[in-house]
Design an enzyme around this catalytic site. Structure first.
Site, short mmCIF file in Angstrom:
data_model
loop_
_atom_site.label_atom_id
_atom_site.label_comp_id
_atom_site.label_asym_id
_atom_site.label_seq_id
_atom_site.Cartn_x
_atom_site.Cartn_y
_atom_site.Cartn_z
N SER A 46 43.67 24.73 30.70
CA SER A 46 42.74 25.74 30.16
C SER A 46 41.90 25.19 29.02
O SER A 46 42.41 24.53 28.10
CB SER A 46 43.52 26.96 29.66
OG SER A 46 42.62 27.88 29.07
N HIS A 105 40.79 26.93 26.76
CA HIS A 105 41.22 27.61 25.52
C HIS A 105 42.14 26.71 24.70
O HIS A 105 42.20 26.82 23.49
CB HIS A 105 41.90 28.94 25.86
CG HIS A 105 40.92 30.00 26.27
ND1 HIS A 105 40.20 30.74 25.37
CD2 HIS A 105 40.52 30.41 27.50
CE1 HIS A 105 39.40 31.58 26.02
NE2 HIS A 105 39.57 31.40 27.32
N ASP A 125 36.43 33.76 24.38
CA ASP A 125 36.04 34.88 25.24
C ASP A 125 35.37 35.92 24.35
O ASP A 125 35.87 36.22 23.26
CB ASP A 125 37.27 35.49 25.92
CG ASP A 125 37.88 34.54 26.95
OD1 ASP A 125 37.17 33.62 27.39
OD2 ASP A 125 39.07 34.72 27.29
N GLU A 146 32.71 33.97 34.99
CA GLU A 146 33.20 34.55 33.74
C GLU A 146 32.06 34.63 32.73
O GLU A 146 31.86 33.70 31.94
CB GLU A 146 34.35 33.71 33.16
CG GLU A 146 35.60 33.71 34.02
CD GLU A 146 36.84 33.18 33.29
OE1 GLU A 146 36.71 32.70 32.14
OE2 GLU A 146 37.92 33.25 33.89
N HIS A 155 33.20 33.89 28.97
CA HIS A 155 33.85 32.67 28.47
C HIS A 155 32.80 31.64 28.06
O HIS A 155 32.10 31.07 28.91
CB HIS A 155 34.76 32.12 29.57
CG HIS A 155 35.47 30.84 29.22
ND1 HIS A 155 36.85 30.74 29.07
CD2 HIS A 155 35.01 29.58 29.01
CE1 HIS A 155 37.19 29.49 28.78
NE2 HIS A 155 36.08 28.76 28.73
N1 DAL Z 1 40.11 32.09 32.43
C1 DAL Z 1 40.04 30.66 32.20
C2 DAL Z 1 39.72 29.93 33.46
C3 DAL Z 1 41.32 30.15 31.60
O1 DAL Z 1 42.37 30.72 31.92
O2 DAL Z 1 41.27 29.20 30.87
ZN ZN Z 2 38.18 32.26 28.56
#
Ligand code: DAL
Ligand code: ZN
Length: 270
Positions: free
Chosen positions: A183, A185, A192, A241, A244
């Site tokens: 990810s 993140h 987000d 998304e 994101h």
């Molecule tokens: N929603 C994005 C792909 C994540 O889980 O990092």
């Molecule tokens: Zn995200």
């Protein structure tokens, strides 16, 4: 005497028939070879022409013309070796090293959808400052953006992915949720973002709002890209998304102008 003559005539007739039979088989074999060969040729031409089709949806660039950046993106057994790079590419095929934690996590001074300080409040310093700039630019245009989820540890991403699998099944969950290690993140470079107009939800509905449209058209001004574009799911590996955003610094402008993904920009499609 007459018998001999008849026999000879019959013998000759048989020979002629044999010859005709042989010619017939020969012709059949040749015709078959020509047909099979022709079809095989057509089939190969079709495959060849398909492989030459541009695979980049929603861009004017084609596989032949697209320019990629020569940026070192080393990988060993699927693990990236440049996790601290602002352009580090993390996706379904490329994961962060085990135990990777960005060293310069801070909390950006922006509006969040929750109160208090949490792990997800954080971003890497450069990205956090850019997020503050983005939210200020938005306010100048009368747009209020709200941050929802930034940095996630390996453990938190693991818990999120597993919860999604429990609720939606592995296949479905994998379309919108990354496995731990995969990810963005976890890089501290993603956030987000939502708005009041969608009740602070993380939803594709954001793309139909003023805020979502502003974000799509302006994120690059502060060094961010919409990471998972509509129509590029086959490249990013994730569904659209609009919420994101990923910090990429100066590269954002070009990525935005060319309407391409980070994978295309870096030329890493596998
Ligand atoms: N929603 C994005 C792909 C994540 O889980 O990092
Ligand atoms: Zn995200």
């Amino acid at each position: 005497m007459l018998d001999e003559k008849i026999k000879r005539v019959l013998g000759k007739g048989m020979k002629i028939l044999e010859k005709i039979k042989k010619e017939y088989y020969k012709t059949t074999i040749i015709v078959s070879i020509v047909f099979v060969g022709g079809f095989a040729g057509l089939f190969l031409m079709q495959i060849n022409s398909e492989s030459k089709q541009p695979i980049y949806a929603e861009t004017t660039e084609t596989a032949d013309t697209i320019e990629t950046k020569e940026i070192e993106q080393y990988i060993e057994d699927g693990v990236i070796t440049n996790p601290d790079d602002i352009l580090a590419l993390v996706n379904g095929n490329r994961r962060l090293p085990d135990g990777f934690v960005p060293q310069d996590l801070v909390i950006p001074d922006v509006l969040f959808s929750f109160s208090g300080e949490h792990e997800q409040s954080h971003m890497r310093l450069e990205a956090a400052e850019a997020l503050e700039e983005l939210f200020t630019l938005a306010l100048q245009d009368g747009i209020e953006l709200i941050a929802v989820s930034g940095y996630r540890s390996f453990e938190r991403q693991d818990a999120i992915f597993n919860r999604n699998v429990e609720q939606r099944g592995f296949e479905d969950a994998s379309q919108f949720s990354a496995q731990a290690g995969h990810s963005e993140h976890q890089t501290g470079l993603a956030m987000d973002v939502t708005s009041r107009s969608v009740n602070l939800q993380i939803t594709q509905e954001l793309s139909n709002t003023e805020e979502g449209q502003w974000l799509a058209e302006n994120a690059h001004r502060a060094g961010f890209i919409i990471r998972y574009l509509e129509g590029k799911e086959h490249i990013t590996g994730f569904s659209y998304e609009p919420w994101h955003i990923r910090y990429v610094g100066d590269s954002a402008e070009e990525i935005f102008e060319r309407r391409i993904t980070l994978e295309e920009y870096l030329g890493i499609m596998e």
